[in-house]
Enzyme design. Structure first.
Site, PDB file in Angstrom:
ATOM      1  N   GLU A   1       0.845  -1.201   0.000  1.00  8.69           N
ATOM      2  CA  GLU A   1       0.000   0.000   0.000  1.00  8.69           C
ATOM      3  C   GLU A   1       0.879   1.250   0.000  1.00  8.69           C
ATOM      4  OE1 GLU A   1      -2.321  -0.142   3.555  1.00  8.69           O
ATOM      5  OE2 GLU A   1      -2.902  -2.219   3.255  1.00  8.69           O
TER       6      GLU A   1
ATOM      7  N   LYS B   1       2.263   4.573   1.612  1.00 11.39           N
ATOM      8  CA  LYS B   1       2.471   5.120   2.958  1.00 11.39           C
ATOM      9  C   LYS B   1       2.203   6.627   2.882  1.00 11.39           C
ATOM     10  CE  LYS B   1       5.753   5.201   6.800  1.00 11.39           C
ATOM     11  NZ  LYS B   1       5.739   6.658   7.032  1.00 11.39           N
TER      12      LYS B   1
ATOM     13  N   LYS C   1       2.385  -5.663   4.084  1.00 11.50           N
ATOM     14  CA  LYS C   1       1.736  -6.416   5.159  1.00 11.50           C
ATOM     15  C   LYS C   1       1.464  -7.845   4.707  1.00 11.50           C
ATOM     16  CE  LYS C   1      -0.822  -2.250   6.563  1.00 11.50           C
ATOM     17  NZ  LYS C   1      -2.155  -1.620   6.622  1.00 11.50           N
TER      18      LYS C   1
END
EC number: 6.5.1.2
Length: 670
Positions: free
Chosen positions: A113, A115, A285
């Site tokens: 993703e 940041k 993640k």
């Protein structure tokens, strides 16, 4: 059965929520701004006529309430830990290896993703209604900023389903909105924000929600912390749930292996310019929530996630001039005046050249095309000269032979890279910078007395040194520009309140060379009054931990100077407290007590001694080598073997931004 008015109010709210979602979340409006305003005004009119029908989640309730005195503290249901950092491909590969080793499983999916460079926030919903918004704080305890969170149009006050859920996300300001915000501030004569992150953080912590509402804040959701619904299995599932509930959701990509993760991270180093908001890296993640539970976390960060930090952005521009500024200790600092260029979300028109040696080493000339970079909030620097673009018109710069502020003698002391003006008491630039230092937040913290006011006070002869501030009257200030009776009263009250600051802050405020906040705190452990310190010998001082011969000599020389003794006497006569309180209970915020830090590489926002000083001031310890007892290794540009040692031992690694967050969290909770 609902009355006709009740039904119209319900219908209006549904329509408004729908169009807010289309505009602020999907960026795809179906009606004009004027049509939207008509819907809002009709709802406002109906609610004013029927106040009993107003509900907390009505779109009219985004802005309301009186300014707060302070924010309440909020303990997070699940601690919001910091992420570990990856600076290169090797770090990402090692992250994946550790996970495979810990899980002993064949296949793991990762999610990558953006940041977003903003302020983390935690939103709590009950029955689909927003009941609380909080900041991250120190990760365990944050601040209740619900009134300000409600002003953000992309934050749903009512979800599309009546669920209980806790959501994490980022409050940020888009690049275009940031430019317009700063234009408005400049027109009003206000200081522009340094970058979108500062603007977002400052806005969300306004005590008056009307001020937050006036700022163009946005919100993107990136995680579900708690959910009272059917069990979520994956992070991708959590993001899609957030989308279904009405949130704007972070961009993501699911990856089968770490090689794909690395390639995506590399792609976004260049592509980030295409985004409407600032990002300073990527977050990686583990996708499966069950695997995350197995991996768990250390005391400081989850094992299932890591942040890949982008290298500092560099841009090309032209050096139009080189100017010299004189600091409070007389240092002459060269600064490059640049053709304005956008770097990391803000317009850069100046860059530090540090000192004469740096100018010579990089061979920077007026007229040169140069690469500049900035990191964080600090003044940018010239990285290198693009010599292939020289055409012969460039001018070699020479440092001045006298002080540009006072015409006094300048010297370069042995072992130093800077030229200094030796006219300590007579140089107007040193005097001004010394007063600014005295009133600054970490020193006497005199709110409302800033550069503009100090310049006027000096210009009109109302003050000559910082001690004179304590002899000002309200009547002296009222005639000054942008003051008035209220501002003058507030300034005088702030000056009066500063008379009772702790001794270590007074010592720091004096502006003794080499004596930072940490050294000042160390000095007050031995010397309980300023008069005791003034009588100290060099031998006594060097016997104290953290005090070397250079600092000791600087302290002795400062108190020998008759002018300094005279100013201190004026402080005493004005009622400034120059000793520790009798009960010994001084202001203490030793939030780093017991923590050991090691620094490696070059920091952008601090000199090494400044960073060390901040750690010591907060009760921490700085050592030169990494061991298992080290709590944090702070990594700057071009880190050395200490970085490798920290990775080998599993010591927490902080980049400069994370180090600043540690310092800021302590400040906010002190």
């Amino acid at each position: 059965m609902a009355s006709k008015v009740e039904q119209e109010i319900r219908d209006l709210r549904e329509k408004i929520r729908y169009h807010e979602y289309r505009y602020y979340v999907l960026d795809d409006p179906e009606i004009s701004d004027a049509e939207f305003d008509e819907l809002i005004q009709r709802l406002i009119d109906l609610e004013e006529k029927h106040p009993g029908l107003v509900t907390p989640d009505s779109p009219t309730q985004r802005v309301g309430g009186e300014p707060l005195d302070k924010f309440d503290k909020v303990e997070h249901r699940v601690p919001m830990l910091s992420l570990g950092n990856a600076f290169n491909e090797g770090d990402l590969t090692n992250f994946a290896r550790r996970i495979y080793r810990l899980l002993d499983t064949g296949k793991i999916d990762f999610v990558v993703e953006h940041k977003i460079d903003g302020l983390s926030a935690i939103l709590t919903y009950q029955g689909g209604r927003l009941i609380r918004g909080a900041t991250r704080g120190n990760g365990v305890v944050g601040e209740d900023v619900t009134a300000n969170i409600k002003t953000i149009p992309s934050v749903p006050l009512r979800l599309k389903k009546d669920v209980d859920i806790e959501v994490r996300g980022e409050v940020y300001i888009k690049k275009d909105d940031f430019s317009k915000l700063n234009e408005r501030r400049l027109k009003k004569g206000e200081e522009p924000f340094a970058n979108p992150r500062n603007a977002a953080a400052g806005s969300i912590r306004q005590l008056d929600p009307r001020l937050a509402a006036a700022r163009p804040l946005s919100f993107i959701a990136y995680d579900v912390v708690a959910y009272e619904g059917e069990g979520l299995q994956t992070h991708v599932g959590a993001l899609e749930l957030l989308r279904e509930l009405g949130f704007k959701v972070n961009w993501y990509r699911k990856c089968d292996d770490i090689t794909e993760v690395v390639n995506i991270c590399k792609d976004w180093v260049d592509k980030r310019e295409e985004l409407p908001f600032e990002i300073d890296g990527m977050v990686i993640k583990v996708n499966e929530l069950g695997l995350r539970e197995q991996l768990g976390a250390t005391a400081k960060s989850p094992r299932w996630a890591i942040a890949y930090k982008f290298p500092a952005q560099q841009k090309t521009t032209v050096v139009k001039d080189i100017i010299i500024s004189v600091g409070r200790t007389g240092a002459l600092t060269p600064t490059a005046v640049l053709e304005p260029v956008e770097v990391d979300g803000s317009t850069v028109s100046r860059a530090t050249l540090h000192n004469e040696d740096e100018i010579r080493r990089k061979d920077v000339r007026i007229g040169d095309h140069v690469l500049v970079q900035k990191a964080g909030d600090v003044i940018p620097e010239v990285v290198k000269v693009i010599k292939s673009k020289r055409d012969g018109s460039e001018q070699i710069f020479h440092m001045p032979e006298t002080c540009p502020a006072c015409g006094g003698e300048v010297v370069r002391e042995e072992g130093e890279a800077v030229l200094r003006c030796v006219n300590v008491t007579g140089c107007p630039a040193q005097r001004r910078e010394g007063i600014l230092h005295f009133v600054s937040r970490n020193a006497m913290n005199i709110d409302g007395v800033g550069p503009a006011l100090i310049d006027q006070l000096l210009e009109k002869g109302l003050i000559e040194d910082y001690a004179d501030l304590y002899y000002l009257k309200k009547e002296d200030l009222i005639p000054l520009e942008r003051m008035g009776e209220k501002s003058a009263t507030n300034a005088i009250e702030a000056i009066r309140a500063s008379k009772d600051r702790p001794l270590f802050r007074v010592i720091f405020a004096l502006g003794i060379r080499h004596v930072g906040l940490g050294v000042a705190r160390v000095l007050t452990e031995k010397y309980r009054s300023l008069s005791d310190l003034m009588r100290a010998s060099g031998e006594e001082l060097v016997a104290i931990d953290e005090i070397g011969p250079t600092i000791a000599r600087s302290i002795i020389e400062f108190f020998k100077e008759p002018h300094n003794r005279e100013v201190i006497n004026k402080l005493k006569e004005a009622g400034v407290r120059l000793e520790e309180k009798e009960n010994g209970k001084e202001e203490q915020n030793l939030y780093l007590s017991g923590k050991t830090f090691v620094f490696t590489g070059k920091l952008d926002g601090f000199t090494r001694s400044e960073a060390r000083d901040k750690v010591i001031a907060a009760g921490g310890k700085v050592t030169s080598s990494v061991s298992r007892k080290t709590d944090y290794v702070v990594v700057g540009d071009s880190p050395g073997s200490k970085y490798d040692k920290a990775r080998e031992l599993g010591v927490t690694i902080l980049d400069e931004d994370k180090f600043k967050e540690v310092l800021k969290a302590g400040d906010n909770n002190g």
